[in-house]
Design a protein around this motif. Structure first.
Motif, PDB file in Angstrom:
ATOM      1  N   ASP A   1       0.820  -1.209   0.000  1.00 44.22           N
ATOM      2  CA  ASP A   1       0.000   0.000   0.000  1.00 44.22           C
ATOM      3  C   ASP A   1       0.855   1.260   0.000  1.00 44.22           C
ATOM      4  OD1 ASP A   1      -2.322  -1.543   0.112  1.00 44.22           O
ATOM      5  OD2 ASP A   1      -2.284  -1.604   2.312  1.00 44.22           O
ATOM      6  N   THR A   2       2.153   1.097   0.130  1.00 43.74           N
ATOM      7  CA  THR A   2       3.055   2.242   0.133  1.00 43.74           C
ATOM      8  C   THR A   2       3.394   2.642  -1.299  1.00 43.74           C
ATOM      9  OG1 THR A   2       5.002   0.807   0.228  1.00 43.74           O
ATOM     10  CG2 THR A   2       4.054   1.519   2.334  1.00 43.74           C
ATOM     11  N   PRO A   3       3.832   3.902  -1.521  1.00 44.54           N
ATOM     12  CA  PRO A   3       4.182   4.335  -2.882  1.00 44.54           C
ATOM     13  C   PRO A   3       5.287   3.468  -3.475  1.00 44.54           C
ATOM     14  CG  PRO A   3       4.008   6.208  -1.396  1.00 44.54           C
ATOM     15  CD  PRO A   3       3.947   4.985  -0.533  1.00 44.54           C
TER      16      PRO A   3
ATOM     17  N   GLN B   1      -2.425  -8.009 -22.149  1.00 41.07           N
ATOM     18  CA  GLN B   1      -1.473  -7.242 -21.355  1.00 41.07           C
ATOM     19  C   GLN B   1      -2.183  -6.166 -20.544  1.00 41.07           C
ATOM     20  OE1 GLN B   1       1.928  -7.860 -20.969  1.00 41.07           O
ATOM     21  NE2 GLN B   1       1.390  -6.509 -19.263  1.00 41.07           N
ATOM     22  N   ARG B   2      -1.795  -6.013 -19.285  1.00 41.91           N
ATOM     23  CA  ARG B   2      -2.312  -4.967 -18.419  1.00 41.91           C
ATOM     24  C   ARG B   2      -1.153  -4.139 -17.894  1.00 41.91           C
ATOM     25  NH1 ARG B   2      -6.115  -7.841 -14.038  1.00 41.91           N
ATOM     26  NH2 ARG B   2      -4.052  -8.533 -13.381  1.00 41.91           N
ATOM     27  N   PRO B   3      -1.410  -2.932 -17.424  1.00 40.49           N
ATOM     28  CA  PRO B   3      -0.341  -2.120 -16.830  1.00 40.49           C
ATOM     29  C   PRO B   3       0.276  -2.841 -15.633  1.00 40.49           C
ATOM     30  CG  PRO B   3      -2.294  -0.792 -17.249  1.00 40.49           C
ATOM     31  CD  PRO B   3      -2.697  -2.222 -17.459  1.00 40.49           C
ATOM     32  N   LEU B   4       1.528  -2.549 -15.382  1.00 39.84           N
ATOM     33  CA  LEU B   4       2.189  -3.160 -14.231  1.00 39.84           C
ATOM     34  C   LEU B   4       1.545  -2.674 -12.933  1.00 39.84           C
ATOM     35  CD1 LEU B   4       5.995  -3.055 -15.122  1.00 39.84           C
ATOM     36  CD2 LEU B   4       4.366  -4.906 -15.445  1.00 39.84           C
ATOM     37  N   ALA B   5       1.506  -3.561 -11.959  1.00 35.14           N
ATOM     38  CA  ALA B   5       1.010  -3.198 -10.638  1.00 35.14           C
ATOM     39  C   ALA B   5       2.038  -2.318  -9.929  1.00 35.14           C
ATOM     40  CB  ALA B   5       0.740  -4.464  -9.828  1.00 35.14           C
ATOM     41  N   ASN B   6       1.666  -1.837  -8.756  1.00 33.42           N
ATOM     42  CA  ASN B   6       2.559  -1.011  -7.955  1.00 33.42           C
ATOM     43  C   ASN B   6       3.860  -1.758  -7.665  1.00 33.42           C
ATOM     44  OD1 ASN B   6       3.195   1.311  -6.378  1.00 33.42           O
ATOM     45  ND2 ASN B   6       2.589   0.228  -4.518  1.00 33.42           N
TER      46      ASN B   6
ATOM     47  N   MET C   1       8.973  -6.347  -5.985  1.00 27.62           N
ATOM     48  CA  MET C   1       7.730  -7.074  -5.728  1.00 27.62           C
ATOM     49  C   MET C   1       6.522  -6.308  -6.258  1.00 27.62           C
ATOM     50  SD  MET C   1       8.505  -8.394  -1.819  1.00 27.62           S
ATOM     51  CE  MET C   1       8.854  -6.750  -1.181  1.00 27.62           C
ATOM     52  N   MET C   2       5.488  -7.067  -6.637  1.00 29.57           N
ATOM     53  CA  MET C   2       4.182  -6.526  -7.011  1.00 29.57           C
ATOM     54  C   MET C   2       3.116  -7.452  -6.444  1.00 29.57           C
ATOM     55  SD  MET C   2       4.657  -5.321 -10.991  1.00 29.57           S
ATOM     56  CE  MET C   2       5.031  -6.982 -11.535  1.00 29.57           C
ATOM     57  N   TYR C   3       1.957  -6.873  -6.103  1.00 29.24           N
ATOM     58  CA  TYR C   3       0.903  -7.709  -5.526  1.00 29.24           C
ATOM     59  C   TYR C   3      -0.464  -7.104  -5.837  1.00 29.24           C
ATOM     60  CZ  TYR C   3      -1.001 -11.085  -2.168  1.00 29.24           C
ATOM     61  OH  TYR C   3      -1.679 -12.127  -1.580  1.00 29.24           O
ATOM     62  N   PRO C   4      -0.963  -7.285  -7.061  1.00 29.28           N
ATOM     63  CA  PRO C   4      -2.297  -6.766  -7.384  1.00 29.28           C
ATOM     64  C   PRO C   4      -3.388  -7.496  -6.608  1.00 29.28           C
ATOM     65  CG  PRO C   4      -1.422  -8.076  -9.194  1.00 29.28           C
ATOM     66  CD  PRO C   4      -0.319  -7.934  -8.197  1.00 29.28           C
ATOM     67  N   ASP C   5      -4.536  -6.850  -6.465  1.00 31.04           N
ATOM     68  CA  ASP C   5      -5.617  -7.381  -5.631  1.00 31.04           C
ATOM     69  C   ASP C   5      -6.176  -8.700  -6.139  1.00 31.04           C
ATOM     70  OD1 ASP C   5      -5.410  -5.234  -3.918  1.00 31.04           O
ATOM     71  OD2 ASP C   5      -6.948  -4.056  -4.944  1.00 31.04           O
ATOM     72  N   ASP C   6      -6.073  -8.962  -7.449  1.00 28.61           N
ATOM     73  CA  ASP C   6      -6.708 -10.161  -7.995  1.00 28.61           C
ATOM     74  C   ASP C   6      -5.777 -11.365  -8.060  1.00 28.61           C
ATOM     75  OD1 ASP C   6      -5.037  -9.210  -9.959  1.00 28.61           O
ATOM     76  OD2 ASP C   6      -6.449  -9.521 -11.612  1.00 28.61           O
ATOM     77  N   ARG C   7      -4.647 -11.303  -7.386  1.00 22.14           N
ATOM     78  CA  ARG C   7      -3.718 -12.425  -7.400  1.00 22.14           C
ATOM     79  C   ARG C   7      -3.606 -13.039  -6.014  1.00 22.14           C
ATOM     80  NH1 ARG C   7      -0.838 -12.493 -12.294  1.00 22.14           N
ATOM     81  NH2 ARG C   7      -2.343 -11.583 -13.743  1.00 22.14           N
ATOM     82  N   ARG C   8      -3.508 -14.375  -5.988  1.00 15.86           N
ATOM     83  CA  ARG C   8      -3.388 -15.073  -4.710  1.00 15.86           C
ATOM     84  C   ARG C   8      -2.002 -14.872  -4.120  1.00 15.86           C
ATOM     85  NH1 ARG C   8      -4.200 -21.628  -3.736  1.00 15.86           N
ATOM     86  NH2 ARG C   8      -3.881 -21.603  -1.480  1.00 15.86           N
ATOM     87  N   TRP C   9      -0.978 -14.897  -4.971  1.00 18.38           N
ATOM     88  CA  TRP C   9       0.399 -14.760  -4.515  1.00 18.38           C
ATOM     89  C   TRP C   9       1.088 -13.617  -5.236  1.00 18.38           C
ATOM     90  CZ3 TRP C   9       0.111 -20.468  -5.899  1.00 18.38           C
ATOM     91  CH2 TRP C   9      -0.377 -21.206  -4.815  1.00 18.38           C
TER      92      TRP C   9
END
Length: 236
Positions: free
Chosen positions: A51-53, A80-85, A106-114
């Motif tokens: 959640d940090t920048p 293809q989608r934009p890269l997550a944070n 690291m990246m962790y979009p909301d729709d991924r389990r890991w």
């Protein structure tokens, strides 16, 4: 039936160049098991890191950019989608001596389990080691007693009702160790209803394990799992 001794020799030979006396000991990467990943995902303090920048996409190292782009594709369509944070921090990595916090992207979009976790490329080049062609795989863990020699080796084998594992063959070199459990079939069990179970066997090494690597046969010569490292833990 015992493993072909030539295959054992080949697996151990892959680790002959491991710099066992280097300080600090080179990091030997394995792969995070599903159970460990699930525990990590349940850690709300760790998830809050995302959640940090983040950092600009332009800073993503070219060595890991293709994997990051592929990770962010739509799960259903593959579009293809934009890269997550993108977060640059220490992240959890499975090694042959347990999980360690190492420099990561690291990246962790909301729709991924890991999450997507990639080791910092320069750190990986300088601080890790494994034979060419061997990929990081997940194995059941072994536990080393405080004497440094007694090893409880856990593996997936024949279920208890069909076979015993009273002993094991142990092969040792200056840089690596390989354990081969010896199976003795039970008689008169009728129709087999189960085919695999986590088993264990306790062995005593001829010399302390120290910085040597515990390795396995995997799927045999010619595969990326042949000679792969196995995690060794010590009691808490």
């Amino acid at each position: 039936m015992p493993t072909d001794v030539e295959r054992v020799r080949q697996a151990l030979a892959m680790w002959e160049a491991f710099p066992v006396h280097r300080e600090p000991r080179p990091i030997v990467l394995t792969a995070m098991g599903v159970r460990a990943l699930d525990r990590l995902m349940a850690d709300t303090r760790w998830r809050a890191l995302f959640d940090t920048p983040g950092v600009p996409e332009s800073e993503l190292p070219p060595e890991i950019a293709p994997a990051a782009v592929d990770y962010c594709r739509d799960v259903q369509s593959g579009a293809q989608r934009p890269l997550a944070n993108i977060i640059r921090a220490t992240g959890p990595f499975a090694t042959d001596r347990g999980v360690r916090e190492l420099p990561a992207w690291m990246m962790y979009p909301d729709d991924r389990r890991w999450p997507f976790i990639a080791l910092e490329p320069d750190f990986e080049r300088r601080m890790t080691w494994r034979p060419p062609g061997v990929r990081a795989t997940h194995h059941e863990e072994a536990v080393l007693a405080t004497d440094g020699r007694t090893l409880t080796f856990r593996f997936i084998g024949t279920p208890t009702q069909y076979a015993d594992y009273p002993d094991a063959l142990v092969y040792e070199t200056d840089t690596a160790v390989l354990v081969e459990p010896l199976e003795i079939a039970r008689d008169g069990n009728g129709i087999r209803l189960a085919y695999a179970e986590e088993r264990e066997v306790v062995v005593r090494l001829a010399a302390p394990l120290d910085n040597r690597v515990l390795v396995g046969i995997g799927h045999g010569p010619g595969t990326t799992t042949f000679g792969s490292p196995i995690t060794v833990l010590t009691p808490a």
